[in-house]
Design an enzyme around this catalytic site. Sequence first.
Site, PDB file in Angstrom:
ATOM      1  CB  THR A 123      -0.915   0.015   1.249  1.00  0.00           C
ATOM      2  OG1 THR A 123      -1.567   1.281   1.348  1.00  0.00           O
ATOM      3  CG2 THR A 123      -0.119  -0.202   2.521  1.00  0.00           C
ATOM      4  CE1 TYR A 147      -3.910  -1.883   5.044  1.00  0.00           C
ATOM      5  CE2 TYR A 147      -3.472   0.355   4.293  1.00  0.00           C
ATOM      6  CZ  TYR A 147      -3.746  -0.967   4.013  1.00  0.00           C
ATOM      7  OH  TYR A 147      -3.849  -1.386   2.712  1.00  0.00           O
TER       8      TYR A 147
END
Length: 337
Positions: A123, A147
Amino acid sequence: MNTTRKPSVLVTGGAGYIGSHAVLALKDNGWDVAVIDNLTTGFRFAVPDDVPLYEGDIEDADLLARIFAEQQIGAVMHFAGSIIVPESVEDPLKYYHNNTVKSRALIDSTVKAGVPHFIFSSTAATYGMPETSPVTEGSARVPINPYGWSKLMTEQMLSDTAAVHGLNYCALRYFNVAGADPQARSGQSTAGATHLIKVAVEAALGKRDSVAVFGTDYDTPDGTGVRDYIHVSDLAAAHVLALEALIDQPDRSLTMNCGYGRGFSVLEVLDAVDRVTNLQIERRIEGRRAGDPGSLVADPSLIRKQLPWKPRFDDLDVIIDHALSWERKLTQIREDD
């Protein structure tokens, strides 16, 4: 490719949004595929009937060993994990467990089975709040939430593992994934999703009353956040090409951005949804969310250099149209259940 037979591919999280599109891309290109998914956020209907689906967890070493043997797996595409940034701040241990600890277990099982190739769903959150945009792979990696850290830790595990085992890998750092399969075979199906385009098409179809605009005072042309929106099918195609690259050159690993290199603001996206639907979505102006950068756009130079990747759907209106078609189909799927 310099191989006579394509290896079978295990797709983790293959019943989810991006994973299901990767399954379709692999099948469309002649690969044998199997899926493992615990179906906590994935959907059985997202997996084609002729694809073996193992309902279970990537932490289950015995199950993985059985899948690797039964399906003669030669590569892993890893999508399973948790992806909601605010939730990662509220429940960091969940994210370090689902995204890092379980990835460690999966990598361990992959190495023990002698599977040589691994594609990882990473990501742009690994970059945190980049000082410059577009963002290159060499930009500082300073995540600002669990995250992002959970994904960066897995990248590090893969790098360290590849250095000492017969494994090569590709980590693809996604920017903002949107849209749906052009044939409406799959799409974003999660209830309560937070992706802007998903939220906006839900609002256009009357499933939401309005769309929140978080912050109008960024240093951007219209004051709202700018993001690089990549069509999920173009992203899935990049995974297949990345796997071919790993097979062709087994001594190298790759880490690359996945984006188009062009950003759209929140208001530009909402205007585009209005244009595509010929409707007017109600905007609800709210304050900035903590940790949201003003602009996050990929520099895609490396992936275009390393792979013969030619995006087919680099058009915001097309992305929205495909998302809208899927949202209508999803309504019918749920009515039929």
